[in-house]
Design a protein around this motif. Structure first.
Motif, PDB file in Angstrom:
ATOM      1  N   THR A   1      -5.066  10.613  -5.427  1.00 41.08           N
ATOM      2  CA  THR A   1      -5.874   9.530  -6.000  1.00 41.08           C
ATOM      3  C   THR A   1      -6.979   9.075  -5.055  1.00 41.08           C
ATOM      4  OG1 THR A   1      -4.072   8.784  -7.386  1.00 41.08           O
ATOM      5  CG2 THR A   1      -5.787   7.175  -6.891  1.00 41.08           C
ATOM      6  N   GLY A   2      -6.617   8.760  -3.809  1.00 44.45           N
ATOM      7  CA  GLY A   2      -7.633   8.280  -2.876  1.00 44.45           C
ATOM      8  C   GLY A   2      -7.016   7.685  -1.632  1.00 44.45           C
ATOM      9  N   PRO A   3      -7.841   7.425  -0.619  1.00 49.18           N
ATOM     10  CA  PRO A   3      -7.320   6.943   0.664  1.00 49.18           C
ATOM     11  C   PRO A   3      -6.627   5.591   0.576  1.00 49.18           C
ATOM     12  CG  PRO A   3      -9.733   7.017   0.704  1.00 49.18           C
ATOM     13  CD  PRO A   3      -9.290   7.632  -0.573  1.00 49.18           C
ATOM     14  N   GLU A   4      -7.132   4.679  -0.263  1.00 52.17           N
ATOM     15  CA  GLU A   4      -6.516   3.358  -0.360  1.00 52.17           C
ATOM     16  C   GLU A   4      -5.130   3.447  -0.990  1.00 52.17           C
ATOM     17  OE1 GLU A   4      -9.609   3.989  -1.775  1.00 52.17           O
ATOM     18  OE2 GLU A   4     -10.822   3.185  -0.133  1.00 52.17           O
ATOM     19  N   ALA A   5      -5.010   4.207  -2.070  1.00 54.50           N
ATOM     20  CA  ALA A   5      -3.714   4.361  -2.740  1.00 54.50           C
ATOM     21  C   ALA A   5      -2.702   5.012  -1.807  1.00 54.50           C
ATOM     22  CB  ALA A   5      -3.868   5.177  -4.019  1.00 54.50           C
ATOM     23  N   PHE A   6      -3.145   6.002  -1.045  1.00 56.12           N
ATOM     24  CA  PHE A   6      -2.236   6.696  -0.136  1.00 56.12           C
ATOM     25  C   PHE A   6      -1.838   5.789   1.021  1.00 56.12           C
ATOM     26  CE2 PHE A   6      -1.221   9.919   3.167  1.00 56.12           C
ATOM     27  CZ  PHE A   6      -0.153  10.508   2.513  1.00 56.12           C
ATOM     28  N   ALA A   7      -2.799   5.102   1.622  1.00 59.98           N
ATOM     29  CA  ALA A   7      -2.509   4.211   2.748  1.00 59.98           C
ATOM     30  C   ALA A   7      -1.555   3.087   2.347  1.00 59.98           C
ATOM     31  CB  ALA A   7      -3.806   3.640   3.316  1.00 59.98           C
ATOM     32  N   ALA A   8      -1.578   2.674   1.077  1.00 54.35           N
ATOM     33  CA  ALA A   8      -0.707   1.591   0.610  1.00 54.35           C
ATOM     34  C   ALA A   8       0.777   1.969   0.661  1.00 54.35           C
ATOM     35  CB  ALA A   8      -1.090   1.192  -0.809  1.00 54.35           C
ATOM     36  N   LEU A   9       1.096   3.243   0.765  1.00 53.45           N
ATOM     37  CA  LEU A   9       2.488   3.691   0.850  1.00 53.45           C
ATOM     38  C   LEU A   9       3.084   3.481   2.242  1.00 53.45           C
ATOM     39  CD1 LEU A   9       2.215   7.094  -1.055  1.00 53.45           C
ATOM     40  CD2 LEU A   9       3.028   4.903  -1.952  1.00 53.45           C
ATOM     41  N   PHE A  10       2.245   3.172   3.227  1.00 58.53           N
ATOM     42  CA  PHE A  10       2.663   3.104   4.623  1.00 58.53           C
ATOM     43  C   PHE A  10       2.843   1.661   5.092  1.00 58.53           C
ATOM     44  CE2 PHE A  10       0.892   7.231   4.081  1.00 58.53           C
ATOM     45  CZ  PHE A  10       1.526   8.045   4.993  1.00 58.53           C
ATOM     46  N   ALA A  11       3.836   1.449   5.932  1.00 56.42           N
ATOM     47  CA  ALA A  11       4.023   0.163   6.601  1.00 56.42           C
ATOM     48  C   ALA A  11       2.950   0.021   7.682  1.00 56.42           C
ATOM     49  CB  ALA A  11       5.412   0.101   7.238  1.00 56.42           C
ATOM     50  N   PRO A  12       2.562  -1.204   8.003  1.00 53.02           N
ATOM     51  CA  PRO A  12       1.599  -1.395   9.097  1.00 53.02           C
ATOM     52  C   PRO A  12       2.141  -0.757  10.382  1.00 53.02           C
ATOM     53  CG  PRO A  12       1.930  -3.447   7.898  1.00 53.02           C
ATOM     54  CD  PRO A  12       2.957  -2.468   7.380  1.00 53.02           C
ATOM     55  N   GLY A  13       1.268  -0.050  11.087  1.00 52.88           N
ATOM     56  CA  GLY A  13       1.649   0.570  12.344  1.00 52.88           C
ATOM     57  C   GLY A  13       2.526   1.799  12.199  1.00 52.88           C
ATOM     58  N   ALA A  14       2.551   2.403  11.012  1.00 48.44           N
ATOM     59  CA  ALA A  14       3.372   3.591  10.794  1.00 48.44           C
ATOM     60  C   ALA A  14       3.015   4.682  11.797  1.00 48.44           C
ATOM     61  CB  ALA A  14       3.194   4.106   9.371  1.00 48.44           C
ATOM     62  N   ASP A  15       4.027   5.409  12.218  1.00 43.70           N
ATOM     63  CA  ASP A  15       3.895   6.508  13.172  1.00 43.70           C
ATOM     64  C   ASP A  15       3.621   7.787  12.380  1.00 43.70           C
ATOM     65  OD1 ASP A  15       4.162   8.300  15.279  1.00 43.70           O
ATOM     66  OD2 ASP A  15       6.341   8.149  15.348  1.00 43.70           O
ATOM     67  N   VAL A  16       2.365   8.257  12.401  1.00 40.41           N
ATOM     68  CA  VAL A  16       1.962   9.425  11.619  1.00 40.41           C
ATOM     69  C   VAL A  16       1.571  10.547  12.566  1.00 40.41           C
ATOM     70  CG1 VAL A  16       0.296  10.318   9.934  1.00 40.41           C
ATOM     71  CG2 VAL A  16       1.149   7.961   9.729  1.00 40.41           C
ATOM     72  N   GLN A  17       2.193  11.715  12.345  1.00 41.89           N
ATOM     73  CA  GLN A  17       1.868  12.890  13.144  1.00 41.89           C
ATOM     74  C   GLN A  17       1.716  14.079  12.210  1.00 41.89           C
ATOM     75  OE1 GLN A  17       4.439  13.577  16.468  1.00 41.89           O
ATOM     76  NE2 GLN A  17       3.598  15.602  16.863  1.00 41.89           N
ATOM     77  N   VAL A  18       0.576  14.743  12.297  1.00 39.05           N
ATOM     78  CA  VAL A  18       0.294  15.942  11.511  1.00 39.05           C
ATOM     79  C   VAL A  18       0.010  17.051  12.503  1.00 39.05           C
ATOM     80  CG1 VAL A  18      -1.198  17.007   9.790  1.00 39.05           C
ATOM     81  CG2 VAL A  18      -0.615  14.580   9.595  1.00 39.05           C
ATOM     82  N   GLY A  19       0.921  18.022  12.559  1.00 39.03           N
ATOM     83  CA  GLY A  19       0.815  19.059  13.582  1.00 39.03           C
ATOM     84  C   GLY A  19       0.955  18.403  14.940  1.00 39.03           C
ATOM     85  N   ASP A  20      -0.013  18.603  15.798  1.00 44.88           N
ATOM     86  CA  ASP A  20       0.036  17.990  17.129  1.00 44.88           C
ATOM     87  C   ASP A  20      -0.866  16.763  17.244  1.00 44.88           C
ATOM     88  OD1 ASP A  20      -2.390  19.273  17.024  1.00 44.88           O
ATOM     89  OD2 ASP A  20      -2.141  20.369  18.892  1.00 44.88           O
ATOM     90  N   ARG A  21      -1.377  16.281  16.095  1.00 45.19           N
ATOM     91  CA  ARG A  21      -2.274  15.120  16.096  1.00 45.19           C
ATOM     92  C   ARG A  21      -1.548  13.879  15.603  1.00 45.19           C
ATOM     93  NH1 ARG A  21      -7.087  16.430  12.424  1.00 45.19           N
ATOM     94  NH2 ARG A  21      -7.842  14.446  13.221  1.00 45.19           N
ATOM     95  N   GLU A  22      -1.799  12.757  16.254  1.00 42.97           N
ATOM     96  CA  GLU A  22      -1.284  11.463  15.814  1.00 42.97           C
ATOM     97  C   GLU A  22      -2.449  10.612  15.353  1.00 42.97           C
ATOM     98  OE1 GLU A  22       1.163   9.532  18.698  1.00 42.97           O
ATOM     99  OE2 GLU A  22       2.321  11.343  19.096  1.00 42.97           O
ATOM    100  N   GLY A  23      -2.199   9.781  14.334  1.00 42.71           N
ATOM    101  CA  GLY A  23      -3.277   8.927  13.863  1.00 42.71           C
ATOM    102  C   GLY A  23      -2.904   8.201  12.595  1.00 42.71           C
ATOM    103  N   PRO A  24      -3.914   7.830  11.813  1.00 35.34           N
ATOM    104  CA  PRO A  24      -3.691   7.063  10.581  1.00 35.34           C
ATOM    105  C   PRO A  24      -3.247   7.990   9.444  1.00 35.34           C
ATOM    106  CG  PRO A  24      -6.012   7.499  10.845  1.00 35.34           C
ATOM    107  CD  PRO A  24      -5.337   8.026  12.094  1.00 35.34           C
TER     108      PRO A  24
END
Length: 103
Positions: free
Chosen positions: A21-44
């Motif tokens: 759907t979009g970045p806002e809808a996807f970001a809404a699934l996450f708690a503030p300060g969620a620990d996100v890691q994709v491969g070897d990258r960490e971020g939002p």
């Protein structure tokens, strides 16, 4: 929260729907300060959308591997006539928001 298989399966459908759907809808699934890691990258959470292209992603399946809920997201490459199933490992807070993600 302790997710059940049925809850995980329903969440997986909502997860991929929000991803597409979009970045806002996807970001809404996450708690503030969620620990996100994709491969070897960490971020939002947006990192997930970079690696799992919106519009080319589909929900495949869910399973529980304590303490993770593992969603299999299928990425479809129509031009190459290929599919790639990618595991997304998630943990949740008591409100059902993602607190940690490994993809």
């Amino acid at each position: 929260m302790t997710p059940t298989y049925d809850w995980a399966r329903q969440f997986g459908k909502a997860y991929v729907g929000a991803l597409n759907t979009g970045p806002e809808a996807f970001a809404a699934l996450f708690a503030p300060g969620a620990d996100v890691q994709v491969g070897d990258r960490e971020g939002p959470p947006e990192l997930v959308r970079e690696a799992t292209p919106p519009g080319r992603s589909a929900f495949r399946r869910a399973r529980i591997e304590e303490p993770w809920v593992v969603l299999t997201v299928r990425v479809i490459d129509r031009a190459a006539e290929q599919v790639d199933d990618r595991p997304h490992r998630l943990r949740f807070d008591d409100a059902g928001r993602i607190t940690a993600l490994r993809a």
